[in-house]
Design an enzyme around this catalytic site. Structure first.
Site, PDB file in Angstrom:
ATOM      1  N   ASP A 174      13.735  81.654  93.966  1.00 56.55           N
ATOM      2  CA  ASP A 174      14.402  81.812  95.253  1.00 56.55           C
ATOM      3  C   ASP A 174      13.570  82.892  95.930  1.00 56.55           C
ATOM      4  OD1 ASP A 174      15.916  82.811  97.391  1.00 56.55           O
ATOM      5  OD2 ASP A 174      17.757  82.056  96.483  1.00 56.55           O
ATOM      6  N   HIS A 175      12.682  82.481  96.833  1.00 54.95           N
ATOM      7  CA  HIS A 175      11.675  83.450  97.283  1.00 54.95           C
ATOM      8  C   HIS A 175      12.293  84.629  98.038  1.00 54.95           C
ATOM      9  CE1 HIS A 175      11.827  80.801 100.807  1.00 54.95           C
ATOM     10  NE2 HIS A 175      11.440  81.835 101.500  1.00 54.95           N
ATOM     11  N   HIS A 237      19.533  81.143  99.199  1.00 52.32           N
ATOM     12  CA  HIS A 237      19.221  82.457  99.778  1.00 52.32           C
ATOM     13  C   HIS A 237      20.451  83.235 100.251  1.00 52.32           C
ATOM     14  CE1 HIS A 237      15.440  80.488  99.564  1.00 52.32           C
ATOM     15  NE2 HIS A 237      15.555  79.820 100.694  1.00 52.32           N
TER      16      HIS A 237
END
Ligand code: NAD
Length: 485
Positions: A174-175, A237
């Site tokens: 999950d950047h 996110h």
């Protein structure tokens, strides 16, 4: 064996993500003396040299290649393969074995799947079949989003990859968790007693988390029309940012303790019901409008490759309750969308008002204290306070204390941090399966209610902050969205 050398086998090496983010990130990691070689895997019929030139182009466009880039790209090898062609994996293994010896990579392997999600499971199983995962050092699987389309498909995917990798070897990206200021949430909270002491329902009125984009669907239209903001942003996110903002301090700052606390938050989110989905979740879609820079842009349904009657959500706002002692009675408002006024991600903590009487009768413009964590594009922190109006008899003015990190981050440094963590075997900033499952459970309920019941899709003009209903969501509680700063 725990060593920092590794062979990185990158599936999807000709893709958009690899070019824009992963190659610049790897270049920085190379500069920081990580020892790795990369095998780029994709369908196209490149040879090593053409591939290296592509990697070099990516650095020119998204990074700043210096003399050492020559040596860097020599560590890149290309292996053309259709992921479903099981026999072709044998050659991949040969190449991996050869590079392991050539670069002294300690038998370690990182498999990075930057592929369409339907390939995640078959590739993993094929890797095992070809013996690629019985290497002598460590093996780790880095897997891009989306992790499933709902809880059921996510569980299926999870079972497949668990046939090959242990949970501790799986790094679900999950950047957002690689972003500087998202990582900073815990430091701001737990390293500053002045915040931790008031981080609860006695002092906090509400929390607002926004992630807005100005872009429309663009070239991702056909993917996006099957996805929407709920799946693309809320499931991962947004809920991750909620968890980090709301979690209890972990007893030790170690991976599993931190993840345990995040899971507790996700488990404490009040389950939705038919009526709460209708009243506390807003589903929006943009129509033609004018962006702040004057551009007139198409509505979602007019975009290329989008169905005329598409019901896809390009905007979601929701009110969440976290049913535990710390947060009882404090709404968490979240919103995300495309074609909004500005590109911004921020977390606003609104503190409760000072008592109005008897002391503050003269101060009619008192504003609530706000702590704002700016995640992107600016990285920083601001605190809004009230002060006496200078040089006059009475009245107050809001003042803002600002900290801003002027680092110009194009997004590849989040990937750099995450890949470095993976090389070090630190999965703190990756999502554990139970986090993923709980997030899907929450999102599935909404998706299903939207499908089954007559819940409207509220339209909003491109260039605005979403439909009127998103504003009413807060107005009903006597609150409003704070303008992005
Ligand atoms: P892309 O479509 O640009 O690239 C896909 C890659 O997969 C290409 O290299 C292509 O050659 C390869 N590929 C496709 N079919 C193949 C097959 N049958 N055999 C072998 N290789 C095949 O996709 P992308 O935008 O780079 O995204 C990759 C992954 O990263 C996806 O899971 C996506 O959801 C995720 N992701 C992308 C972004 C982004 O900004 N692009 C952001 C977050 C997550």
């Amino acid at each position: 064996v725990n060593s920092n050398a590794t062979t990185i086998i990158l599936f999807g090496a000709t893709g958009d993500l690899a070019r824009r983010k992963l190659y610049p990130a790897l270049y920085s990691l190379y500069k920081k003396k990580n020892n790795f070689a990369v095998i780029g895997v994709a369908r196209r019929d490149y040879d090593h040299e053409v591939f290296r030139q592509n990697v070099y182009e990516s650095l020119k466009n998204h990074s700043n290649p210096e003399n050492d880039a020559e040596d860097f790209i020599k560590r890149f090898y290309y292996y053309p393969l259709d992921v479903k062609d099981t026999k072709a994996y044998d050659g991949l293994k040969e190449l991996a074995d050869q590079l392991n010896d050539q670069f002294d990579l300690q038998g370690n392997r990182m498999f990075y799947l930057s592929l369409a999600p339907e390939f995640f499971a078959p590739v993993t199983l094929n890797l095992k079949q070809a013996g690629l995962t019985t290497n002598t050092g460590w093996k780790r699987l880095v897997i891009e989003k989306p992790f499933g389309r709902d809880l059921e498909s996510a569980a299926e995917l999870n079972n497949s990859i668990h046939e090959v990798f242990e949970e501790s070897e799986i790094y679900r990206i999950d950047h957002y968790l690689g972003k500087e200021m998202v990582q900073n949430i815990q430091v701001i909270r737990f390293a500053n007693p002045i915040f931790e002491g008031i981080w609860n329902n006695r002092y906090i009125s509400n929390i607002q988390i926004t992630s807005s984009e100005t872009l429309g669907v663009g070239e991702r239209a056909s993917y996006y029309d099957h996805t929407g903001a709920l799946m693309d942003m809320i499931q991962n996110h947004m809920l991750q940012m909620v968890a980090l903002t709301a979690m209890e301090p972990p007893s030790r700052f170690v991976t599993e303790d931190i993840r345990d606390e995040k899971v507790k938050v996700l488990r404490s989110i009040r389950p939705l019901t038919d009526s709460t989905v209708a009243n506390s979740v807003v589903r929006g879609q943009y129509t033609r409008g004018t962006m702040p820079n004057g551009d007139v842009v198409k509505g979602y349904r007019e975009e290329e490759n989008i169905k005329e009657q598409s019901m896809t959500d390009t905007f979601v706002a929701a009110k969440l309750h976290i049913d535990n002692f710390r947060w009882a009675g404090v709404p968490f408002y979240i919103r995300t969308g495309k074609r909004m006024t500005a590109k911004s991600t921020e977390i606003v903590v609104q503190f409760k008002d000072a008592p109005k009487r008897p002391y503050f009768n003269n101060f009619n413009d008192l504003q609530p204290n706000l702590l704002v964590i700016h995640v992107q594009p600016d990285e920083g922190l601001s605190l809004k306070l009230n002060a006496k109006k200078f040089s006059t008899g009475g009245g107050s003015i809001p003042i803002t204390m600002n900290f801003s990190n002027s680092n110009n981050d194009d997004g590849s440094s989040a990937y750099e941090r995450l890949i470095q963590d993976c090389i070090h075997g630190d999965s703190t900033n990756f999502t554990r399966w139970d986090e993923v499952a709980l997030s899907w459970q929450f999102v599935d309920y909404i998706a299903e209610a939207w499908k089954e019941r007559n819940i409207p899709l509220d339209r909003y003009e491109a260039g605005t902050m979403g439909p009127a209903s998103a504003h009413e969501l807060l107005a009903k509680d006597g609150h409003h969205w704070w303008p992005l700063t």
